[in-house]
Every structure is written in structure tokens, then in C-alpha cells.
Design a protein around this motif. Structure first.
Motif, PDB file in Angstrom:
ATOM      1  N   MET A  14     -41.843  -4.774  18.639  1.00 32.58           N
ATOM      2  CA  MET A  14     -42.807  -4.090  17.766  1.00 32.58           C
ATOM      3  C   MET A  14     -42.526  -4.362  16.296  1.00 32.58           C
ATOM      4  SD  MET A  14     -45.342  -2.827  19.155  1.00 32.58           S
ATOM      5  CE  MET A  14     -45.236  -4.200  20.260  1.00 32.58           C
ATOM      6  N   ASP A  43     -32.039  -2.822  11.356  1.00 33.93           N
ATOM      7  CA  ASP A  43     -31.734  -2.882  12.787  1.00 33.93           C
ATOM      8  C   ASP A  43     -30.245  -2.571  12.930  1.00 33.93           C
ATOM      9  OD1 ASP A  43     -33.404  -4.252  15.385  1.00 33.93           O
ATOM     10  OD2 ASP A  43     -31.227  -3.956  15.622  1.00 33.93           O
ATOM     11  N   ASN A  83     -37.356   4.986  21.938  1.00 30.79           N
ATOM     12  CA  ASN A  83     -37.909   6.335  21.788  1.00 30.79           C
ATOM     13  C   ASN A  83     -36.895   7.407  21.387  1.00 30.79           C
ATOM     14  OD1 ASN A  83     -39.853   4.736  22.898  1.00 30.79           O
ATOM     15  ND2 ASN A  83     -39.888   5.726  24.895  1.00 30.79           N
ATOM     16  N   GLU A 103     -43.972   4.306  16.457  1.00 31.29           N
ATOM     17  CA  GLU A 103     -44.453   3.740  17.722  1.00 31.29           C
ATOM     18  C   GLU A 103     -44.555   4.839  18.772  1.00 31.29           C
ATOM     19  OE1 GLU A 103     -45.963   1.627  19.290  1.00 31.29           O
ATOM     20  OE2 GLU A 103     -46.231   0.100  17.784  1.00 31.29           O
ATOM     21  N   LYS A 104     -45.247   4.520  19.832  1.00 26.29           N
ATOM     22  CA  LYS A 104     -45.459   5.443  20.942  1.00 26.29           C
ATOM     23  C   LYS A 104     -44.418   5.182  22.022  1.00 26.29           C
ATOM     24  CE  LYS A 104     -46.183   3.340  24.005  1.00 26.29           C
ATOM     25  NZ  LYS A 104     -45.311   2.271  24.635  1.00 26.29           N
ATOM     26  N   ASN A 132     -52.262   1.586  19.527  1.00 23.76           N
ATOM     27  CA  ASN A 132     -53.140   0.600  18.886  1.00 23.76           C
ATOM     28  C   ASN A 132     -54.295   0.129  19.765  1.00 23.76           C
ATOM     29  OD1 ASN A 132     -50.631  -0.501  20.098  1.00 23.76           O
ATOM     30  ND2 ASN A 132     -51.741  -2.440  19.934  1.00 23.76           N
ATOM     31  N   TRP A 175     -33.516  -0.345  28.192  1.00 29.57           N
ATOM     32  CA  TRP A 175     -33.620   1.060  27.756  1.00 29.57           C
ATOM     33  C   TRP A 175     -34.855   1.728  28.352  1.00 29.57           C
ATOM     34  CZ3 TRP A 175     -37.996   2.336  25.140  1.00 29.57           C
ATOM     35  CH2 TRP A 175     -38.640   1.367  24.373  1.00 29.57           C
ATOM     36  N   ARG A 176     -35.860   0.941  28.744  1.00 23.01           N
ATOM     37  CA  ARG A 176     -37.087   1.535  29.284  1.00 23.01           C
ATOM     38  C   ARG A 176     -36.896   2.202  30.649  1.00 23.01           C
ATOM     39  NH1 ARG A 176     -39.309  -2.307  25.810  1.00 23.01           N
ATOM     40  NH2 ARG A 176     -41.343  -1.769  24.941  1.00 23.01           N
ATOM     41  N   ASP A 227     -35.001  -5.210  24.460  1.00 20.87           N
ATOM     42  CA  ASP A 227     -35.590  -5.258  25.790  1.00 20.87           C
ATOM     43  C   ASP A 227     -36.287  -6.598  26.003  1.00 20.87           C
ATOM     44  OD1 ASP A 227     -36.797  -4.808  28.157  1.00 20.87           O
ATOM     45  OD2 ASP A 227     -37.758  -2.927  27.572  1.00 20.87           O
ATOM     46  N   TYR A 336     -53.730  -9.125  20.259  1.00 21.12           N
ATOM     47  CA  TYR A 336     -52.908  -7.936  20.061  1.00 21.12           C
ATOM     48  C   TYR A 336     -52.664  -7.725  18.566  1.00 21.12           C
ATOM     49  CZ  TYR A 336     -49.065  -4.724  20.813  1.00 21.12           C
ATOM     50  OH  TYR A 336     -48.267  -3.615  20.808  1.00 21.12           O
TER      51      TYR A 336
HETATM   52  N1  LIG Z   1     -47.899   0.049  20.883  1.00 20.72           N
HETATM   53  C1  LIG Z   1     -47.480  -0.797  21.826  1.00 20.72           C
HETATM   54  O1  LIG Z   1     -48.293  -1.499  22.434  1.00 20.72           O
HETATM   55  C2  LIG Z   1     -46.004  -0.954  22.101  1.00 20.72           C
HETATM   56  C3  LIG Z   1     -45.534  -2.081  22.796  1.00 20.72           C
HETATM   57  C4  LIG Z   1     -44.157  -2.203  22.986  1.00 20.72           C
HETATM   58  C5  LIG Z   1     -43.296  -1.212  22.540  1.00 20.72           C
HETATM   59  N2  LIG Z   1     -43.796  -0.116  21.916  1.00 20.72           N
HETATM   60  C6  LIG Z   1     -42.883   0.955  21.431  1.00 20.72           C
HETATM   61  O2  LIG Z   1     -42.190   0.451  20.278  1.00 20.72           O
HETATM   62  C7  LIG Z   1     -40.870   0.976  20.230  1.00 20.72           C
HETATM   63  C8  LIG Z   1     -39.894  -0.197  20.156  1.00 20.72           C
HETATM   64  O3  LIG Z   1     -40.079  -1.014  21.302  1.00 20.72           O
HETATM   65  P1  LIG Z   1     -39.761  -2.579  21.294  1.00 20.72           P
HETATM   66  O4  LIG Z   1     -40.480  -3.165  22.455  1.00 20.72           O
HETATM   67  O5  LIG Z   1     -39.987  -3.129  19.933  1.00 20.72           O
HETATM   68  O6  LIG Z   1     -38.203  -2.529  21.591  1.00 20.72           O
HETATM   69  P2  LIG Z   1     -37.150  -3.715  21.439  1.00 20.72           P
HETATM   70  O7  LIG Z   1     -36.084  -3.400  22.422  1.00 20.72           O
HETATM   71  O8  LIG Z   1     -37.835  -5.043  21.479  1.00 20.72           O
HETATM   72  O9  LIG Z   1     -36.622  -3.530  19.939  1.00 20.72           O
HETATM   73  C9  LIG Z   1     -36.014  -2.359  19.502  1.00 20.72           C
HETATM   74  C10 LIG Z   1     -35.125  -2.713  18.321  1.00 20.72           C
HETATM   75  O10 LIG Z   1     -34.627  -1.495  17.743  1.00 20.72           O
HETATM   76  C11 LIG Z   1     -33.254  -1.690  17.406  1.00 20.72           C
HETATM   77  N3  LIG Z   1     -32.622  -0.383  17.312  1.00 20.72           N
HETATM   78  C12 LIG Z   1     -32.230   0.432  18.326  1.00 20.72           C
HETATM   79  N4  LIG Z   1     -31.717   1.577  17.828  1.00 20.72           N
HETATM   80  C13 LIG Z   1     -31.792   1.481  16.480  1.00 20.72           C
HETATM   81  C14 LIG Z   1     -31.407   2.341  15.400  1.00 20.72           C
HETATM   82  N5  LIG Z   1     -30.835   3.539  15.620  1.00 20.72           N
HETATM   83  N6  LIG Z   1     -31.592   1.926  14.128  1.00 20.72           N
HETATM   84  C15 LIG Z   1     -32.149   0.702  13.883  1.00 20.72           C
HETATM   85  N7  LIG Z   1     -32.520  -0.162  14.870  1.00 20.72           N
HETATM   86  C16 LIG Z   1     -32.354   0.235  16.149  1.00 20.72           C
HETATM   87  C17 LIG Z   1     -32.724  -2.583  18.500  1.00 20.72           C
HETATM   88  O11 LIG Z   1     -31.535  -3.253  18.089  1.00 20.72           O
HETATM   89  C18 LIG Z   1     -33.916  -3.551  18.708  1.00 20.72           C
HETATM   90  O12 LIG Z   1     -33.828  -4.672  17.872  1.00 20.72           O
HETATM   91  C19 LIG Z   1     -40.714   1.857  21.463  1.00 20.72           C
HETATM   92  O13 LIG Z   1     -40.963   3.188  21.123  1.00 20.72           O
HETATM   93  C20 LIG Z   1     -41.796   1.343  22.420  1.00 20.72           C
HETATM   94  O14 LIG Z   1     -42.248   2.306  23.333  1.00 20.72           O
HETATM   95  C21 LIG Z   1     -45.128   0.016  21.681  1.00 20.72           C
END
Ligand SMILES: NC(=O)c1ccc[n+]([C@@H]2O[C@H](COP(=O)([O-])OP(=O)(O)OC[C@H]3O[C@@H](n4cnc5c(N)ncnc54)[C@H](O)[C@@H]3O)[C@@H](O)[C@H]2O)c1
Length: 394
Positions: A14, A43, A83, A103-104, A132, A175-176, A227, A336
Motif C-alpha cells: 500500500m 518503515d 492493522n 488503510e482498511k 478505495n 501477518w494476515r 506480506d 487500481y
Molecule cells: N485498500 C486496499 O485495497 C488494500 C490492499 C492491501 C492492503 N491494504 C491494507 O494496507 C495496510 C498495509 O498492507 P500492505 O499490503 O501494504 O502490507 P505489507 O506487508 O506489504 O507492508 C507493510 C509495511 O509496513 C511496515 N511496518 C510494519 N510495522 C510498522 C511500524 N510499526 N512502523 C513502520 N512500518 C511498519 C512493514 O515493514 C512493511 O514494509 C493493511 O492495513 C492492509 O489491510 C489495503
């Protein structure tokens, strides 16, 4: 033109999508309500943070999100981390007077989501939760048809979100699949998008009757912080750990306006990739949308002549909501990225014009209440109401 400084927490999937949105928004929406400046990306993983700054165009990087929240020059805190971190970051950001997009799902639990809503409301900052998909032009077109009464009184909403990235038992335990990080499984991850669409298009959900399953009870332990969404499979004799969230949700729905419906969400449906669909039946017509064909909305109207009645396809383009800002010809292809660009535009417009934006933390909170009810119903086998907990703050 005004500039708003963005501090983005999280440099994963995201992080990429939101950075693209900040870069692309003024290219599509011009004059832009304000130009988002990608100031700091955070990050916890130093290497990822450094890489994200270079790759996603941020001026600086950090590994502690507090740096962004405490930085007086930051206007927007963008939360794109797993989350379990959303509540702590959002509440601190609200107290520091930052506008927040998260994010959701909004949080892991209803209690966390309520605290986020209260903190943002008390601080008087703008808050948005990043569902979104409702910003896909074909979905906005469906909303327009409904508001104009084109399909009459809504009788039924049938929504699905089917994916297959975790259908393989060797897809790792990211994590999911862990309750302490994600809060819930397919329900929070993808089912919440359908709940958002249902509330947006049909109205408030007042009662549910759900079934929850965890088909794959343990998975290989995942390596690395990000993830991989099932793209990296483990083989052989690797360490496994328990999945303690749902793999699949099926639920019936009742709406405040008398409509009924259903929702299915699973990441174990072989052959389905991002099969986010809804079919809505009204007493004067029907609408059908499938994100895998996201330029298209299928419509059918009862007053079409008997020998012509049936679904026909409308390809969204400049004539449709947000379409004029995007591409000049229908069916060039909405992606997207465009949904995230529209989302960024609407959030930044709300900040600049001091208006409400939707979905916000109230919507995120309500969606958690509905998710709790679905899980409670799955365990009790009873219908569960979702309306007793409606808060005063909206
Ligand atoms: N709107 C959508 O369509 C959509 C799609 C995917 C994910 N999401 C949401 O987006 C969020 C992130 O998901 P993602 O797929 O990007 O995950 P991801 O695993 O790809 O990335 C998460 C990132 O956050 C970092 N991180 C973890 N804890 C942290 C902290 N305390 N401080 C700083 N960085 C930290 C991790 O190192 C990683 O790089 C989640 O809430 C997920 O549900 C939404």
C-alpha cells in the motif's frame, strides 16, 4: 498553489499504491486542490524505508513513525502499515493535529476503531479510511443510477470478494493470518471492502447471520516483514504455526431500508483473483459489477421493451463520475492506481475545502461493528443485530 506535506508510515504494497496516488493526483486532477509533497516515509525496516524513499519519491525516510507525527511541517499522516499499528499511530497523529488517512480495516477491533474515531473527532482533523474500490468510476456510476431511482427500490444486494492467493496450504503465515496483527482474516482483509460497498450503495446494515471457516489451520512461518500475498511458497519440512483467523466468511444481510442480501469473502477460491462483485436488484432494474472487468457496469431496466430486455454493458469514460479527469476515451482501462488517485484527490479536497469525506473513521468503526456481529453470529448460529451500538459521533 497550496502544498500539503505527507508523512507515510509503511513502505510495502500500500505504500507503493499511495505514493503513486500522491504523484499522479495533480497529473489527473488539474488544477489540483493542493499538491501533496512526499516528505517522509517510515518503515520499521531501515532497508525498506531507505529504498521506499528513493523508489516512491520521498524527500527523507525514518524508521520510527513518531518522527513524522512530531514533525510540525507534516500535514497528512498516511497509515499503510499492518492493522495492529493503525490505532496507536492514528490517535497520536490526531493529538498532534494531523489529517489522517488510514488503510482498511480501520483497526483490529471495534474498540480500537472507536478510539480512533473519538480521537480524530475531538481533534477536528479530517479522517478517511481507504476503502478505495468505491472510487472505481463504474461503482460511482452504480451509485448515480441508484440515487436517480433508475433501478427503483432496492430489494437485494449480493456481494462477493473471492481471491486465491492463500488457497495453497504452502502459502506462508503472513501477518494476515495472525489475529494479534490482523484482527480477523478474510473478513477484515477483503470482506470489509464488500461491506463498504454495500453500505455505500444500499445503506446501513442492521442484522447479519454468518458462517466462518478456517480451512487451512496452520501455515509455514513467513520470513521478512512484508506480506508476499502467497507469491512465495514454502516447500519441504518447514516450521508451521497456527492460523487463528477466518479463511472464509459467508453471511446474510438485512439493511435498514428493508433490503436483504449476502456477502461471501474468501482468499481460497482457486481461479478467482480479485473477484470483487456486486449484483443489486431493484424493483425497476438491476446492476452488476465485477472488479476483474472494472471499466464495465452492467445494467438492466424493467421498462426496456420485452424483446430487448437484458443486461447491457456500459464502459466508463469521460462521461462518468471522475471520468473527465482520467482518460479521454471510454475503456482505455481504469486500474487500481486510478482508484487510489481519486481517493487522494477526495481526501485532499476535503482538507482544503474543510468538508467531510467518506468513508471516514465513523464508517470504518461501523464496519468493525458489523464484522463483530458476523463473527458472533457465526459462533452462536443466531441472527445478530448491529444497530444497538450506533454512536452519537458521525
Ligand atoms: N485498500 C486496499 O485495497 C488494500 C490492499 C492491501 C492492503 N491494504 C491494507 O494496507 C495496510 C498495509 O498492507 P500492505 O499490503 O501494504 O502490507 P505489507 O506487508 O506489504 O507492508 C507493510 C509495511 O509496513 C511496515 N511496518 C510494519 N510495522 C510498522 C511500524 N510499526 N512502523 C513502520 N512500518 C511498519 C512493514 O515493514 C512493511 O514494509 C493493511 O492495513 C492492509 O489491510 C489495503
Amino acid at each position: 498553489m497550496r502544498t500539503l506535506n505527507v508523512g507515510m508510515i509503511g513502505g510495502g504494497f500500500m505504500g507503493k499504491a499511495h505514493s503513486l496516488a500522491y504523484a499522479g493526483m495533480p497529473m489527473f486532477f488539474w488544477p489540483a486542490p493542493a499538491v501533496p509533497f512526499r516528505k517522509t516515509v517510515v518503515d520499521i525496516n531501515d532497508e525498506l524505508a531507505r529504498e521506499a524513499a528513493a523508489r516512491y519519491g520521498f524527500e527523507s525516510w525514518a524508521s520510527d513513525w513518531r518522527k513524522v507525527v512530531e514533525d510540525p511541517s507534516i500535514d497528512i499522516v498516511d497509515i499503510v502499515t499492518p492493522n495492529h499499528t493503525h490505532a496507536e499511530i492514528a490517535i497520536a497523529a490526531a493529538k498532534a493535529g494531523k489529517h489522517i488517512i488510514s488503510e482498511k480495516p480501520l483497526a483490529r477491533t471495534t474498540e480500537e476503531a472507536k478510539r480512533m474515531l473519538d480521537a480524530a473527532s475531538e481533534a477536528g482533523v479530517k479522517h478517511m479510511v481507504a476503502f478505495n474500490y468505491r472510487r472505481t468510476p463504474a461503482v460511482s456510476l452504480a451509485k448515480k443510477y441508484i440515487e436517480e431511482g433508475a433501478i427503483g427500490r432496492i430489494l437485494n444486494f449480493r456481494g462477493t470478494y473471492l481471491q486465491d492467493w492463500s488457497a495453497d496450504p504452502n502459502a506462508p503465515l503472513s501477518w494476515r493470518f495472525r489475529r494479534e496483527v490482523a484482527g480477523s482474516g478474510a473478513l477484515g482483509d477483503i470482506g470489509t471492502h464488500v461491506i463498504d460497498l454495500a453500505r455505500y450503495l444500499v445503506g446501513e446494515i442492521t442484522e447479519v447471520m454468518g458462517i466462518a471457516n478456517t480451512w487451512i489451520p496452520e501455515r509455514p512461518v513467513s520470513s521478512g516483514p512484508v506480506d508476499k500475498l502467497g507469491t512465495v511458497k514454502s516447500s519441504g519440512d518447514v516450521k508451521k504455526a497456527a492460523v487463528d483467523v477466518d479463511d472464509e466468511i459467508n453471511t446474510l444481510l438485512r439493511f435498514e431500508n428493508g433490503a436483504v442480501g449476502s456477502l461471501e469473502a474468501t482468499r481460497n477460491a482457486w481461479g478467482r483473483n480479485n473477484f470483487l462483485t456486486f449484483e443489486i436488484h431493484g424493483d425497476k432494474g438491476s446492476l452488476y459489477f465485477n472488479y476483474e472487468r472494472r471499466d464495465e457496469l452492467q445494467v438492466c431496466f424493467s421498462d426496456d421493451p420485452d424483446d430487448r430486455r437484458g443486461f447491457r454493458t456500459i464502459y466508463t469514460g469521460p462521461a462518468h463520475p471522475n471520468g473527465a479527469a482520467l482518460w479521454p476515451i471510454p475503456a482505455l482501462g481504469i486500474g487500481y492506481g486510478e482508484t487510489k488517485i481519486i481517493e487522494a484527490h477526495d481526501f485532499i479536497s476535503a482538507i482544503v475545502q474543510d468538508t467531510e469525506v467518506s468513508p471516514n473513521f465513523y464508517d470504518g468503526y461501523r464496519i468493525h461493528v458489523i464484522c463483530d456481529a458476523i463473527l458472533e453470529s457465526a459462533s452462536s448460529g443466531q441472527w445478530v443485530k448491529t444497530v444497538e451500538q450506533l454512536p452519537a459521533a458521525r
